[in-house]
Every structure is written in C-alpha cells, then in structure tokens.
Write a protein that holds these residues in place. Structure first.
Motif, PDB file in Angstrom:
ATOM      1  N   THR A 211      47.971 -15.808   4.511  1.00 35.90           N
ATOM      2  CA  THR A 211      46.657 -15.338   4.931  1.00 35.90           C
ATOM      3  C   THR A 211      45.996 -14.508   3.842  1.00 35.90           C
ATOM      4  O   THR A 211      44.777 -14.595   3.627  1.00 35.90           O
ATOM      5  CB  THR A 211      46.779 -14.511   6.222  1.00 35.90           C
ATOM      6  OG1 THR A 211      47.463 -15.278   7.219  1.00 35.90           O
ATOM      7  CG2 THR A 211      45.404 -14.142   6.756  1.00 35.90           C
ATOM      8  N   THR A 212      46.766 -13.700   3.138  1.00 38.63           N
ATOM      9  CA  THR A 212      46.208 -12.890   2.065  1.00 38.63           C
ATOM     10  C   THR A 212      45.714 -13.759   0.917  1.00 38.63           C
ATOM     11  O   THR A 212      44.623 -13.528   0.374  1.00 38.63           O
ATOM     12  CB  THR A 212      47.266 -11.896   1.549  1.00 38.63           C
ATOM     13  OG1 THR A 212      47.669 -11.037   2.617  1.00 38.63           O
ATOM     14  CG2 THR A 212      46.715 -11.059   0.413  1.00 38.63           C
ATOM     15  N   GLY A 215      42.604 -15.488   2.039  1.00 35.98           N
ATOM     16  CA  GLY A 215      41.546 -14.497   2.183  1.00 35.98           C
ATOM     17  C   GLY A 215      40.945 -14.114   0.847  1.00 35.98           C
ATOM     18  O   GLY A 215      39.717 -13.966   0.721  1.00 35.98           O
ATOM     19  N   ALA A 219      37.126 -14.812  -0.293  1.00 36.95           N
ATOM     20  CA  ALA A 219      36.318 -13.666  -0.690  1.00 36.95           C
ATOM     21  C   ALA A 219      35.692 -13.872  -2.065  1.00 36.95           C
ATOM     22  O   ALA A 219      34.504 -13.593  -2.272  1.00 36.95           O
ATOM     23  CB  ALA A 219      37.176 -12.396  -0.681  1.00 36.95           C
ATOM     24  N   ALA A 241      34.681 -10.349   4.147  1.00 41.52           N
ATOM     25  CA  ALA A 241      35.232 -11.671   4.424  1.00 41.52           C
ATOM     26  C   ALA A 241      36.741 -11.680   4.237  1.00 41.52           C
ATOM     27  O   ALA A 241      37.469 -12.349   4.986  1.00 41.52           O
ATOM     28  CB  ALA A 241      34.577 -12.709   3.514  1.00 41.52           C
ATOM     29  N   PHE A 242      37.232 -10.943   3.245  1.00 45.39           N
ATOM     30  CA  PHE A 242      38.673 -10.866   3.012  1.00 45.39           C
ATOM     31  C   PHE A 242      39.385 -10.208   4.190  1.00 45.39           C
ATOM     32  O   PHE A 242      40.414 -10.699   4.663  1.00 45.39           O
ATOM     33  CB  PHE A 242      38.945 -10.075   1.733  1.00 45.39           C
ATOM     34  CG  PHE A 242      40.382  -9.698   1.547  1.00 45.39           C
ATOM     35  CD1 PHE A 242      41.337 -10.661   1.251  1.00 45.39           C
ATOM     36  CD2 PHE A 242      40.783  -8.379   1.674  1.00 45.39           C
ATOM     37  CE1 PHE A 242      42.675 -10.309   1.084  1.00 45.39           C
ATOM     38  CE2 PHE A 242      42.111  -8.021   1.510  1.00 45.39           C
ATOM     39  CZ  PHE A 242      43.059  -8.987   1.214  1.00 45.39           C
ATOM     40  N   THR A 244      38.256  -9.781   7.386  1.00 42.12           N
ATOM     41  CA  THR A 244      38.101 -10.526   8.637  1.00 42.12           C
ATOM     42  C   THR A 244      38.880 -11.839   8.625  1.00 42.12           C
ATOM     43  O   THR A 244      39.057 -12.450   9.682  1.00 42.12           O
ATOM     44  CB  THR A 244      36.617 -10.821   8.913  1.00 42.12           C
ATOM     45  OG1 THR A 244      36.044 -11.511   7.782  1.00 42.12           O
ATOM     46  CG2 THR A 244      35.849  -9.528   9.151  1.00 42.12           C
ATOM     47  N   ASN A 245      39.343 -12.279   7.466  1.00 41.87           N
ATOM     48  CA  ASN A 245      40.152 -13.496   7.414  1.00 41.87           C
ATOM     49  C   ASN A 245      41.478 -13.322   8.161  1.00 41.87           C
ATOM     50  O   ASN A 245      42.082 -14.312   8.582  1.00 41.87           O
ATOM     51  CB  ASN A 245      40.421 -13.883   5.962  1.00 41.87           C
ATOM     52  CG  ASN A 245      41.158 -15.200   5.839  1.00 41.87           C
ATOM     53  OD1 ASN A 245      40.631 -16.252   6.179  1.00 41.87           O
ATOM     54  ND2 ASN A 245      42.391 -15.148   5.359  1.00 41.87           N
ATOM     55  N   TYR A 246      41.921 -12.071   8.324  1.00 41.76           N
ATOM     56  CA  TYR A 246      43.155 -11.825   9.065  1.00 41.76           C
ATOM     57  C   TYR A 246      42.974 -12.004  10.567  1.00 41.76           C
ATOM     58  O   TYR A 246      43.963 -12.068  11.303  1.00 41.76           O
ATOM     59  CB  TYR A 246      43.658 -10.402   8.799  1.00 41.76           C
ATOM     60  CG  TYR A 246      44.172 -10.189   7.400  1.00 41.76           C
ATOM     61  CD1 TYR A 246      45.410 -10.688   7.009  1.00 41.76           C
ATOM     62  CD2 TYR A 246      43.419  -9.498   6.466  1.00 41.76           C
ATOM     63  CE1 TYR A 246      45.880 -10.491   5.716  1.00 41.76           C
ATOM     64  CE2 TYR A 246      43.884  -9.297   5.170  1.00 41.76           C
ATOM     65  CZ  TYR A 246      45.107  -9.798   4.811  1.00 41.76           C
ATOM     66  OH  TYR A 246      45.572  -9.608   3.533  1.00 41.76           O
ATOM     67  N   ASN A 283      34.194 -22.198   5.114  1.00 45.96           N
ATOM     68  CA  ASN A 283      35.029 -22.046   6.304  1.00 45.96           C
ATOM     69  C   ASN A 283      35.612 -23.386   6.738  1.00 45.96           C
ATOM     70  O   ASN A 283      36.789 -23.476   7.087  1.00 45.96           O
ATOM     71  CB  ASN A 283      34.212 -21.447   7.437  1.00 45.96           C
ATOM     72  CG  ASN A 283      35.005 -21.310   8.720  1.00 45.96           C
ATOM     73  OD1 ASN A 283      35.868 -20.470   8.837  1.00 45.96           O
ATOM     74  ND2 ASN A 283      34.715 -22.159   9.696  1.00 45.96           N
ATOM     75  N   GLN A 287      39.183 -22.515   5.396  1.00 54.05           N
ATOM     76  CA  GLN A 287      39.757 -21.911   6.590  1.00 54.05           C
ATOM     77  C   GLN A 287      39.928 -22.889   7.733  1.00 54.05           C
ATOM     78  O   GLN A 287      40.724 -22.655   8.639  1.00 54.05           O
ATOM     79  CB  GLN A 287      38.878 -20.735   7.044  1.00 54.05           C
ATOM     80  CG  GLN A 287      38.831 -19.594   6.030  1.00 54.05           C
ATOM     81  CD  GLN A 287      37.905 -18.476   6.464  1.00 54.05           C
ATOM     82  OE1 GLN A 287      36.796 -18.711   6.935  1.00 54.05           O
ATOM     83  NE2 GLN A 287      38.360 -17.250   6.307  1.00 54.05           N
ATOM     84  N   GLN A 291      43.759 -24.012   5.171  1.00 57.26           N
ATOM     85  CA  GLN A 291      44.580 -22.869   5.581  1.00 57.26           C
ATOM     86  C   GLN A 291      45.412 -23.133   6.828  1.00 57.26           C
ATOM     87  O   GLN A 291      46.580 -22.743   6.878  1.00 57.26           O
ATOM     88  CB  GLN A 291      43.703 -21.626   5.777  1.00 57.26           C
ATOM     89  CG  GLN A 291      44.491 -20.389   6.173  1.00 57.26           C
ATOM     90  CD  GLN A 291      43.609 -19.158   6.269  1.00 57.26           C
ATOM     91  OE1 GLN A 291      42.475 -19.153   5.800  1.00 57.26           O
ATOM     92  NE2 GLN A 291      44.121 -18.109   6.889  1.00 57.26           N
TER      93      GLN A 291
END
Length: 367
Positions: A211-212, A215, A219, A241-242, A244-246, A283, A287, A291
């Motif tokens: 996720t990091t 993210g 970002a 954005a970085f 909230t990706n979590y 996204n 995402q 992802q």
C-alpha cells in the motif's frame, strides 16, 4: 413380514448437524465484542496501529542482528523507524488539514461568485431562485472550513493519546526482541494460534509495504498532473492522496475533492475537469486494476469484504478504523477463520482465492 430393522436413512453431514443455537451464541459473542471495541475505541485503535507498525519494521531489527549489530542499537533503529512512520502519517494529515482550511478561507470571494453564477443559471432553467438561495445558505464556505477546523482541533487535542502511542511503541519494540521465542513456546500449547499470529505478521507486513509503494506512486503522479494543470498546493494534495490511499475504496474520493474544488475556484471548470480526469485515470489504472492484484495476494480478501470492513471498523473505531480496516479484518480472518476447523468454510466467502476442503473431505451436494 417386515424387517424389524428398517433401512437406515443417510445421515446428515457434520456441516448440517450444527444446532442453530451455536450460531446464535457466536452472533451474540460478536455483538458483545463489537460493543466492547466501540467503547474502548480510543485505546484499541491506536494500540493496534502501533502493533502493526512494530510488526512491519521487525524484520529490520532481525536483519541488523544477523549482521552483528548490537541488540540495543538494532532496537533503537527499529524504534525510530516506527516513530518516523507515525510522524509522517499523522503529520501529513495535520498538514493537509491546515492547508485546506487556509485555502478555503482565502477563496471566499471566488466561491461566492461561483455560487451566484450557479443561481443565475438555475433561475434561467426555471428553478425558484429563493428556494435555491435557502438551500445554498447552509453551504457557506465558513461551514466547510469549520468542519476541517473541528477535525484539526480533534487531532491536536489528542496529544495525550499520541504520548500513549509513543510510549506503547517503545514497549512493543523492546519486547519484540523475545517474541520469536514466545511464539515457539505458544506453538507447543496452541499450534493453530501460533500459526495465525505468524501468518498475520507476514500478511500485514506485506499489506503496509504494498500500500505504501502504490500510495507513493499515485502521489507522485498526482503532483505531476496537478503541476501541469496549474493547481495551487499541488504537493499538499499529493501528500493527501498518499495518506488516503491507506483507506480502502473511498480513500480516492477523499483525496480527490480538495484539489478539484481548489482548481475550480482558481482556474474555473476546465481546470476542475482536468483534475477529475487525471485522478480518475490514475485511480482506474493503478488503484483499480494494478494495486488490488498485489493487495489481494497480500491479504487474501475480496474487494467487497475490504469495502464492508471499512464501514464496520470505521463505525467501531472511528476515523482510525478506516485506516485499520484491512489489517483488523485480516487479524480476525486469520485468527477465527483460516486457522480454526469450524470457521474455515467462511473463507470460501471472503477470501480472494477459493480455499479447498481439507484432505479426505468431499463437498456436500445440497440438491
């Protein structure tokens, strides 16, 4: 003359013979546990976050010990690593809220002009201007800024909770040096529980890392796109954005709204549409398509379960529950489903890959 021993009917399978009462007991236990979590959410959420972060950085300490780094130095480095992660995540949230609040207040005249133009256009379409003005009166800019300010006050007023988290990190990291030995001892008493803890550590570590990485990628691309479009505070929105990706599923929307609004107020509808296009494309591609393949392999949850877990854990643990939705669901899944005989069947409904029945057991035909 009839046989005194009638032909025995097929016995129902063990899966069908479980009395309904046991299901009610499990359901009642879950309700009681959920009520307890909600009551103690201010403690459970931060402590669980600290535990998952300590688990994530533990391989760093192990690697240093293998290379003959002193135990004290390895522990200090692992401790500092967790502190840095906490400060980056929490500091990013506070920073973004401060910049958002300031930006909304600075764009007061532009928003008023935009609302006036929208009212005029609506009146041309035959809608009642008085009715629209009454509806818009509750959407003053000060209200938006007030919401952000309340969230910011809630964060800054939790200094005592932050101190608790920092202290918990120290204890967890220091005690983590002997956790492997304790896990081996636990395996002698409860091998399934020990396996569940081992799998959780491995899975949650992969989840945070995957996720990091994604993210950071999103970002950076967001910042590049916003700079090209000419949106102010591009770095701030990339940082948002970085973070909230979590948050699964809805994190994208949380990171999309502020830059779109600022682009609309600064450069007009064309700029706002460009921001929407950039964010949606990123996204969908990163995402939405790429992802989830890596995240699904890391945690073994379907997209639907991940979304429902967001709702459940946000309700139980508050805002922090949205961040911990996947790790918390993963912990429950591994402890109560994957490594229990009676709960494995649930894995067929929530796992990203369909598990196979245990050896020597054939599926039951319900027809």
């Amino acid at each position: 003359m009839h046989d005194s021993h009638p032909t025995s009917a097929p016995r129902p399978s063990a899966d069908r013979s479980t009395p309904p009462f046991s299901g009610l007991v499990v359901l009642a236990a879950l309700v009681v546990a959920a009520a307890g979590l909600k009551t103690a959410s201010s403690i459970v959420g931060p402590v669980f976050l600290v535990l998952t972060l300590a688990i994530t950085v533990h391989p760093l300490r192990t690697w240093m010990r293998k290379h003959r780094v002193p135990a004290l130095a390895a522990t200090v480095v692992a401790l500092l690593a967790v502190y840095v992660v906490l400060l980056v995540v929490l500091g990013s949230v506070v920073w973004c809220l401060v910049r958002l609040t300031t930006a909304l207040l600075d764009y007061g005249p532009q928003l008023a002009q935009l609302l006036t133009a929208a009212l005029d256009r609506a009146a041309e379409l035959g809608l009642s201007r008085a009715m629209l003005e009454n509806a818009v009166s509750s959407l003053q800019l000060s209200n938006f800024a007030g919401v952000a300010q309340q969230v910011l006050n809630g964060l800054t007023s939790g200094l005592s909770l932050l101190a608790l988290m920092l202290a918990t990190v120290a204890f967890v990291v220091v005690d983590g040096s002997g956790f492997a030995e304790r896990l081996d001892a636990l395996r002698g008493f409860r091998p399934r529980v020990a396996d569940a803890f081992t799998d959780f550590a491995s899975s949650v570590r992969r989840y945070w890392v995957v996720t990091t990485i994604f993210g950071l990628a999103v970002a950076v691309l967001d910042v590049v796109g916003l700079e090209i479009i000419g949106v102010p505070l591009a770095f701030t929105w990339g940082l948002l954005a970085f973070v909230t990706n979590y948050i699964p599923n809805v994190g994208f929307l949380l990171g999309l709204v502020p830059p779109t609004l600022i682009a609309l107020l600064e450069n007009g509808p064309g700029s706002a549409v460009a921001v929407l296009v950039v964010y949606i494309v990123l996204n969908v591609v990163i995402q939405g398509l790429v992802q989830p393949r890596f995240t699904g392999d890391a945690v073994g949850l379907t997209g639907t379960v991940a979304f429902l877990s967001l709702i459940v854990w946000a309700f139980l643990l508050g805002a922090l529950g949205a961040l911990l939705a996947v790790p918390a669901t993963l912990f429950v899944k591994l402890l109560l489903v994957d490594h229990t005989r009676d709960g494995r069947w649930v894995g067929t409904l929530i796992s990203s890959t369909v598990p196979h029945p245990p050896p020597g057991r054939t599926p039951v035909n319900d027809s």
